[in-house]
Design an enzyme around this catalytic site. Structure first.
Site, PDB file in Angstrom:
ATOM      1  N   GLU A 163      19.613   9.256   1.878  1.00 10.05           N
ATOM      2  CA  GLU A 163      19.262   8.576   3.015  1.00 10.05           C
ATOM      3  C   GLU A 163      20.378   7.741   3.717  1.00 10.05           C
ATOM      4  O   GLU A 163      20.261   6.643   3.962  1.00 10.05           O
ATOM      5  CB  GLU A 163      17.843   7.083   2.338  1.00 10.05           C
ATOM      6  CG  GLU A 163      17.309   7.249   1.257  1.00 10.05           C
ATOM      7  CD  GLU A 163      16.348   6.357   0.910  1.00 10.05           C
ATOM      8  OE1 GLU A 163      16.336   5.002   1.056  1.00 10.05           O
ATOM      9  OE2 GLU A 163      15.427   6.768  -0.421  1.00 10.05           O
TER      10      GLU A 163
HETATM   11  O1  G3I Z   1       1.198   2.872   7.590  1.00 14.30           O
HETATM   12  C1  G3I Z   1       1.332   2.057   7.604  1.00 14.30           C
HETATM   13  C2  G3I Z   1       0.469   1.672   9.669  1.00 14.30           C
HETATM   14  O2  G3I Z   1      -1.630   1.776   8.750  1.00 14.30           O
HETATM   15  C3  G3I Z   1       0.654   0.282   9.406  1.00 14.30           C
HETATM   16  O3  G3I Z   1      -0.585  -0.219  11.071  1.00 14.30           O
HETATM   17  C4  G3I Z   1       1.389   0.228  10.262  1.00 14.30           C
HETATM   18  C5  G3I Z   1       2.080  -1.610  10.077  1.00 14.30           C
HETATM   19  O4  G3I Z   1       3.415  -2.454   9.555  1.00 14.30           O
HETATM   20  O5  G3I Z   1       2.728  -0.206   8.424  1.00 14.30           O
HETATM   21  C6  G3I Z   1       2.068   1.167   7.994  1.00 14.30           C
HETATM   22  O6  G3I Z   1       3.233   1.407   6.710  1.00 14.30           O
HETATM   23  C7  G3I Z   1       4.807   0.868   7.586  1.00 14.30           C
HETATM   24  C8  G3I Z   1       5.268   2.263   6.758  1.00 14.30           C
HETATM   25  O7  G3I Z   1       6.802   2.592   6.477  1.00 14.30           O
HETATM   26  C9  G3I Z   1       4.742   3.990   7.336  1.00 14.30           C
HETATM   27  O8  G3I Z   1       5.220   3.375   8.120  1.00 14.30           O
HETATM   28  C10 G3I Z   1       4.884   0.240   6.388  1.00 14.30           C
HETATM   29  O9  G3I Z   1       4.013  -1.061   7.123  1.00 14.30           O
HETATM   30  C11 G3I Z   1       6.406  -0.260   5.794  1.00 14.30           C
HETATM   31  O10 G3I Z   1       6.563  -1.116   5.249  1.00 14.30           O
HETATM   32  C12 G3I Z   1       7.433   1.327   5.968  1.00 14.30           C
HETATM   33  O11 G3I Z   1       8.469   1.163   5.466  1.00 14.30           O
HETATM   34  C13 G3I Z   1       9.049   1.750   5.278  1.00 14.30           C
HETATM   35  C14 G3I Z   1       9.966   1.332   3.828  1.00 14.30           C
HETATM   36  O12 G3I Z   1      11.000   2.249   3.168  1.00 14.30           O
HETATM   37  C15 G3I Z   1       8.990   1.179   2.574  1.00 14.30           C
HETATM   38  O13 G3I Z   1       7.849   2.290   2.367  1.00 14.30           O
HETATM   39  C16 G3I Z   1      10.146   2.592   6.241  1.00 14.30           C
HETATM   40  O14 G3I Z   1       9.718   3.860   6.989  1.00 14.30           O
HETATM   41  C17 G3I Z   1      10.933   4.167   5.530  1.00 14.30           C
HETATM   42  O15 G3I Z   1      11.693   4.366   5.871  1.00 14.30           O
HETATM   43  C18 G3I Z   1      11.550   3.249   3.591  1.00 14.30           C
HETATM   44  O16 G3I Z   1      12.305   3.947   3.180  1.00 14.30           O
HETATM   45  C19 G3I Z   1      13.284   3.572   2.101  1.00 14.30           C
HETATM   46  C20 G3I Z   1      12.870   4.783   1.384  1.00 14.30           C
HETATM   47  O17 G3I Z   1      11.533   4.834   1.190  1.00 14.30           O
HETATM   48  C21 G3I Z   1      13.805   3.992  -0.225  1.00 14.30           C
HETATM   49  N1  G3I Z   1      15.057   3.414   0.179  1.00 14.30           N
HETATM   50  C22 G3I Z   1      15.225   2.087   0.470  1.00 14.30           C
HETATM   51  C23 G3I Z   1      14.566   3.501   2.470  1.00 14.30           C
HETATM   52  C24 G3I Z   1      15.167   1.794   3.627  1.00 14.30           C
HETATM   53  O18 G3I Z   1      13.762   1.152   2.942  1.00 14.30           O
END
Ligand code: G3I
Length: 369
Positions: A259
């Site tokens: 990542e």
């Molecule tokens: O899909 C919803 C959407 O429906 C909503 O309107 C919006 C409002 O905030 O949120 C959307 O979900 C978001 C999702 O990403 C998709 O965009 C979540 O809030 C947000 O928390 C989520 O963040 C992701 C995060 O992991 C948590 O899952 C990041 O994109 C993603 O890059 C990040 O990746 C992680 C790896 O999986 C594990 N290692 C760390 C890395 C960075 O945090």
């Protein structure tokens, strides 16, 4: 100095002035590093659906491995106890297959982004049932199609002890072995990885080594360790990364950088890594490059990426894959973490999908040979 001069050179000025992708380059990351290790990227929904032609061309041209940034996380793929949402993941796998890419599954067991129903589960038996059904169903569906699974993600605290997740609390530390065994059974061909951030750091590294050794001692299949690589241009520590590559590979497993990104923004709390539970309110001082990245920082970023890839090449026999966490700067999660709404520049391609100086520095390591 080298990059300061290059920044002024004609070809790079042409790129900066808006030469469109892919006219600028005769080669690509994946072809330059073909004999060394896979070069991957994380895909969001818009990429999987091929909504932007420039992004699509770039992904296919530069990368030969893909990881789904979010759509295989359990809250997305398994939203209700008896309901799975396979559509986005099916499309992701189809995208990888039709483009002959190495396909990574991310991730089977993670304390974060769990479906809501899991928080209502109380008994250990129910947690075990959830984990078992989840792995059997998801890894089973893509058996033979996914090349590698991040089986367990982020099971460790910074001091190397096990994180008190719902899995540890209800099932005890044996859940890690159970998860790997279930994954091996569901998809015998996939390479199975333990994936975490900051496991290059000595204390947490020791925790990861303990996990891996215990799996190996019990005859459980584990093929590799994923060092996430969420780092900063201000604190990048090549020595600990090198030590980690060497130590992990001495266990007889592959090392992947799963990542990779380098934040260029100030980070007063010295946050290392990626605990998604941390978030902070912003201020203009904390978001200094909204009008563009100054040349001096562009140069530092290029230099840091060069240093890092030099190290990766030195240990290419131990490294299976280097995956960037995102396609271009506009897509990076680091625009929203640890402070929402910032303008970060952590990747090799800018918001217009144009290659940055850092792209050139990574490519030139190969063409110089
Ligand atoms: O899909 C919803 C959407 O429906 C909503 O309107 C919006 C409002 O905030 O949120 C959307 O979900 C978001 C999702 O990403 C998709 O965009 C979540 O809030 C947000 O928390 C989520 O963040 C992701 C995060 O992991 C948590 O899952 C990041 O994109 C993603 O890059 C990040 O990746 C992680 C790896 O999986 C594990 N290692 C760390 C890395 C960075 O945090």
């Amino acid at each position: 100095m080298k990059y300061q001069n290059q920044l002024k050179s004609l070809s790079w000025a042409a790129i900066a002035l808006g030469m469109s992708y892919p006219a600028y380059s005769q080669t690509s990351l994946k072809s330059a590093y073909q004999k060394d290790f896979l070069i991957g990227t994380a895909l969001g929904t818009s990429h999987i659906e091929e909504r932007n032609e420039t992004a699509n061309l770039l992904i296919k041209r530069e990368f030969n491995a893909i990881t789904p940034e979010n759509i295989m996380k359990s809250e997305v793929i398994h939203p209700e106890i008896n309901r799975y949402n396979f559509d986005p993941a099916d499309k992701f796998v189809e995208y990888g297959q039709k483009n002959n890419m190495y396909i990574v599954g991310h991730t089977l067991v993670w304390h974060s982004q769990l479906p809501r129903f899991v928080s209502k589960i109380n008994s250990p038996d129910s947690v075990r049932l959830f984990m078992t059904e989840h792995i059997k169903t998801v890894a089973g569906r893509y058996a033979g199609k996914i090349n590698s699974w991040d089986v367990v993600n982020e099971a460790l605290n910074e001091d190397g002890t096990l994180r008190k997740s719902v899995f540890l609390n209800k099932l005890g530390e044996g859940y890690i072995k159970e998860a790997f065994e279930l994954a091996a059974k569901a998809d015998p061909k996939a390479a199975l990885y333990y994936n975490d951030y900051n496991i290059e750091q000595p204390a947490k590294r020791k925790g990861a080594i303990d996990i891996i050794k215990k799996l190996q001692a019990s005859g459980t299949k584990i093929d590799g360790v994923g060092i996430q690589g969420h780092w900063s241009i201000n604190t990048l520590n090549l020595k600990v990364i090198e030590d980690a590559i060497v130590e992990f590979s001495q266990l007889g497993i592959k090392v992947a950088f799963t990542e990779l990104d380098l934040t260029v923004l100030p980070n007063p709390w010295d946050l290392r890594g990626a605990d998604v539970n941390q978030n902070f309110e912003g201020s203009p001082k904390m978001n200094p490059y909204t009008a563009g990245l100054p040349d001096s920082v562009q140069v530092t970023l290029a230099q840091k990426y060069e240093d890092l890839f030099k190290l990766f090449l030195k240990h290419k026999d131990k490294i299976s894959r280097v995956t960037f966490w995102g396609v271009n700067d506009g897509h990076s999660w680091l625009n929203g973490f640890p402070i929402r709404g910032r303008t970060n520049y952590p990747l090799l391609f800018d918001r217009e999908f144009k290659p940055k100086l850092a792209y050139k520095s990574v490519l030139e390591l190969k063409s110089a040979k």
